[in-house]
Design an enzyme around this catalytic site. Structure first.
Site, PDB file in Angstrom:
ATOM      1  N   ARG A  38      -7.907   5.291  -5.878  1.00  0.00           N
ATOM      2  CA  ARG A  38      -8.178   5.025  -4.456  1.00  0.00           C
ATOM      3  C   ARG A  38      -9.200   6.045  -3.987  1.00  0.00           C
ATOM      4  O   ARG A  38      -8.995   7.255  -4.151  1.00  0.00           O
ATOM      5  CB  ARG A  38      -6.899   5.140  -3.625  1.00  0.00           C
TER       6      ARG A  38
ATOM      7  N   SER B 226       0.843  -1.210   0.000  1.00  0.00           N
ATOM      8  CA  SER B 226       0.000   0.000   0.000  1.00  0.00           C
ATOM      9  C   SER B 226       0.874   1.255   0.000  1.00  0.00           C
ATOM     10  O   SER B 226       1.968   1.253   0.572  1.00  0.00           O
ATOM     11  CB  SER B 226      -0.874  -0.033   1.256  1.00  0.00           C
ATOM     12  N   PRO B 227       0.394   2.331  -0.620  1.00  0.00           N
ATOM     13  CA  PRO B 227       1.167   3.579  -0.602  1.00  0.00           C
ATOM     14  C   PRO B 227       1.379   4.064   0.835  1.00  0.00           C
ATOM     15  O   PRO B 227       0.431   4.105   1.612  1.00  0.00           O
ATOM     16  CB  PRO B 227       0.263   4.578  -1.337  1.00  0.00           C
TER      17      PRO B 227
ATOM     18  N   GLN C 112       1.322   6.487  -7.236  1.00  0.00           N
ATOM     19  CA  GLN C 112       0.085   7.110  -6.758  1.00  0.00           C
ATOM     20  C   GLN C 112       0.177   8.621  -6.969  1.00  0.00           C
ATOM     21  O   GLN C 112       0.932   9.305  -6.281  1.00  0.00           O
ATOM     22  CB  GLN C 112      -0.153   6.795  -5.276  1.00  0.00           C
TER      23      GLN C 112
ATOM     24  N   TYR D  66      -7.831  14.368   0.610  1.00  0.00           N
ATOM     25  CA  TYR D  66      -7.028  15.189  -0.305  1.00  0.00           C
ATOM     26  C   TYR D  66      -7.902  15.782  -1.418  1.00  0.00           C
ATOM     27  O   TYR D  66      -9.114  15.636  -1.406  1.00  0.00           O
ATOM     28  CB  TYR D  66      -5.845  14.373  -0.834  1.00  0.00           C
TER      29      TYR D  66
ATOM     30  N   ARG E 253       0.809  -1.228   6.923  1.00  0.00           N
ATOM     31  CA  ARG E 253       1.723  -1.289   8.067  1.00  0.00           C
ATOM     32  C   ARG E 253       2.395  -2.648   8.260  1.00  0.00           C
ATOM     33  O   ARG E 253       3.543  -2.713   8.699  1.00  0.00           O
ATOM     34  CB  ARG E 253       0.995  -0.851   9.336  1.00  0.00           C
TER      35      ARG E 253
HETATM   36  C1  LIG Z   1       3.165   5.629   7.358  1.00  0.00           C
HETATM   37  C2  LIG Z   1       1.910   5.632   6.524  1.00  0.00           C
HETATM   38  C3  LIG Z   1       1.841   6.447   5.399  1.00  0.00           C
HETATM   39  C4  LIG Z   1       0.712   6.412   4.564  1.00  0.00           C
HETATM   40  N1  LIG Z   1       0.712   7.120   3.394  1.00  0.00           N
HETATM   41  C5  LIG Z   1      -0.271   6.912   2.488  1.00  0.00           C
HETATM   42  C6  LIG Z   1      -0.174   7.426   1.164  1.00  0.00           C
HETATM   43  O1  LIG Z   1       0.828   8.018   0.770  1.00  0.00           O
HETATM   44  N2  LIG Z   1      -1.220   7.218   0.341  1.00  0.00           N
HETATM   45  C7  LIG Z   1      -2.328   6.501   0.714  1.00  0.00           C
HETATM   46  O2  LIG Z   1      -3.250   6.329  -0.076  1.00  0.00           O
HETATM   47  N3  LIG Z   1      -2.423   5.980   1.951  1.00  0.00           N
HETATM   48  C8  LIG Z   1      -1.413   6.141   2.830  1.00  0.00           C
HETATM   49  N4  LIG Z   1      -1.473   5.535   4.055  1.00  0.00           N
HETATM   50  C9  LIG Z   1      -2.618   4.664   4.349  1.00  0.00           C
HETATM   51  C10 LIG Z   1      -2.272   3.209   4.021  1.00  0.00           C
HETATM   52  O3  LIG Z   1      -1.965   3.043   2.654  1.00  0.00           O
HETATM   53  C11 LIG Z   1      -3.426   2.275   4.410  1.00  0.00           C
HETATM   54  O4  LIG Z   1      -4.571   2.630   3.681  1.00  0.00           O
HETATM   55  C12 LIG Z   1      -3.730   2.324   5.898  1.00  0.00           C
HETATM   56  O5  LIG Z   1      -2.537   2.355   6.667  1.00  0.00           O
HETATM   57  C13 LIG Z   1      -4.550   1.120   6.350  1.00  0.00           C
HETATM   58  O6  LIG Z   1      -3.877  -0.081   6.036  1.00  0.00           O
HETATM   59  P1  LIG Z   1      -3.039  -0.941   7.130  1.00  0.00           P
HETATM   60  O7  LIG Z   1      -3.998  -1.250   8.248  1.00  0.00           O
HETATM   61  O8  LIG Z   1      -2.606  -2.180   6.374  1.00  0.00           O
HETATM   62  O9  LIG Z   1      -1.895  -0.121   7.617  1.00  0.00           O
HETATM   63  C14 LIG Z   1      -0.381   5.591   4.906  1.00  0.00           C
HETATM   64  C15 LIG Z   1      -0.317   4.827   6.079  1.00  0.00           C
HETATM   65  C16 LIG Z   1       0.812   4.814   6.862  1.00  0.00           C
HETATM   66  C17 LIG Z   1       0.854   3.919   8.076  1.00  0.00           C
END
Ligand SMILES: Cc1cc2nc3c(=O)[nH]c(=O)nc-3n(C[C@H](O)[C@H](O)[C@H](O)COP(=O)(O)O)c2cc1C
Length: 352
Positions: A226, A21-22, A98, A178, A322
């Site tokens: 997204r 994931s981004p 992205q 955003y 994460r």
């Molecule tokens: C450190 C960090 C940076 C993130 N940056 C982005 C991002 O650049 N673009 C995005 O769409 N989501 C971003 N997210 C959200 C994650 O892509 C994801 O949707 C969210 O953490 C839930 O997934 P998880 O439970 O597997 O962490 C970020 C999350 C974390 C933890």
């Protein structure tokens, strides 16, 4: 079908259903991805994920959130991305970028310095959005029609750069509060022109951008979007799953190949709404009600859980954020746990 089945989107062939994931790293200077990004994205490619998606990447300097985010608006950035793309490809993984504009959620300090608005001396800028609705204590300036058209042109140019840099796919970041989200959610959008009011008007900025980007990228390249499927706000202004179904139908019609069903961005989500796999239901609903391919994201952390999402047909991709920070080799470990085949980099074979 399982977590390690291939997936074909247009001419993109993914070796498995696991996506990195981004994740913003706040580690760039002048928007240029550097050594950190090469190692961060590269090690997750070594770790076996089928698709890596870069952190949100600004299409223009005023689309950054902090001065340490990455961008793709100049040659130096494009060249640095191309180097990362090459390394990821050498590992047999695919990589998407992205593309993003922060809109009213820009001009902030680095998270280690509290993410408060930057002063002019610190390099801050006037943030703009659909409307003058306060976000995080800042009231943005509403964008003019000319500025909206210019922004769409910046997305087009960034997409062209992404294609030149060798990316396999492009994801438009239209969630998490955003700029695109600031248009389609009535919590923020108070405009009275063709970009505000009805749902059709509020999604117009995103839909027009999709149309313009689709025109300049190769026919065989999938386009992903997204979205925040819900605002997690129970007022009539809050964006709802039903609104996302309407949006997804139009996105599909316009040539979008897959939607990542994320959520939120304007308020803190209450704890009872966040649990393992809490947003899979949104990916499932969009897929069932519109027929578009979807990616599930949010607290997907183990092999069996991820496999179940794919095996049950609840979503087409499992997008892991994460857990990939905790374990860059999530995919290799998942294959081992599930006793399924995955190719391991020859350099590391003696360890697995
Ligand atoms: C450190 C960090 C940076 C993130 N940056 C982005 C991002 O650049 N673009 C995005 O769409 N989501 C971003 N997210 C959200 C994650 O892509 C994801 O949707 C969210 O953490 C839930 O997934 P998880 O439970 O597997 O962490 C970020 C999350 C974390 C933890």
């Amino acid at each position: 079908m399982n977590l390690f089945s291939t997936l074909v989107l247009r001419e993109l062939n993914l070796k498995n259903r696991i996506v990195v994931s981004p994740m913003q790293q706040y580690s760039a200077k002048n928007g240029i991805p550097g050594n950190w990004h090469l190692v961060h994205l590269g090690s997750r490619a070594v770790g076996g994920a089928g698709l890596i998606i870069t952190e949100c990447t600004a299409v223009a300097p005023d689309g950054l959130a902090t001065l340490n985010d990455v961008g793709i608006w100049n040659d130096e950035q494009e060249k640095s991305w191309a180097n990362i793309v090459d390394f990821v490809h050498e590992q047999g993984a695919k990589i998407g970028i992205q593309l993003w504009h922060s809109g009213g959620k820009g001009s902030l300090r680095h998270p280690n310095l509290g993410m408060k608005p930057l002063s002019a001396e610190e390099g801050g800028w006037t943030v703009k959005s659909s409307s003058a609705t306060e976000m995080n204590g800042v009231v943005p300036q509403p964008l003019t029609i000319e500025e909206i058209e210019n922004l769409q042109e910046q997305f087009v140019k960034a997409a062209q750069r992404a294609v030149r840099a060798g990316f396999d796919t492009i994801e438009l970041h239209a969630g998490h509060g955003y700029l695109f989200h600031q248009f389609y959610s009535a919590l923020i959008n108070k405009r009275q022109d063709k970009y505000g009011g009805s749902l059709e008007n509020r999604i117009r900025f995103l839909i027009e951008t999709v149309e313009k980007v689709r025109l300049v990228i190769p026919e065989g390249m999938p386009l992903l979007v997204r979205i925040s499927t819900v605002d997690y706000v129970d007022t009539p202004e809050g964006w709802s799953l039903q609104d996302s179904v309407s949006l997804s139908k139009v996105l599909k019609e316009k040539g979008v190949d897959l939607i990542t069903a994320s959520g939120g961005g304007f308020t803190n989500v209450s704890k009872d709404k966040v649990y393992p796999g809490y947003q899979v239901q949104f990916a499932t609903a969009l897929k069932a009600q519109t027929g578009i391919a979807t990616g599930a994201v949010g607290m997907i952390t183990d092999a069996a859980q991820a496999n179940e999402v794919i095996e049950s047909g609840h979503a087409d991709l499992v997008i892991v954020a994460r857990e990939h920070l905790r374990d860059p080799y999530f995919a290799i470990h998942a294959a081992k746990t599930l006793k399924l085949e995955i190719s391991i980099p020859w350099q590391y074979k003696r360890a697995f």
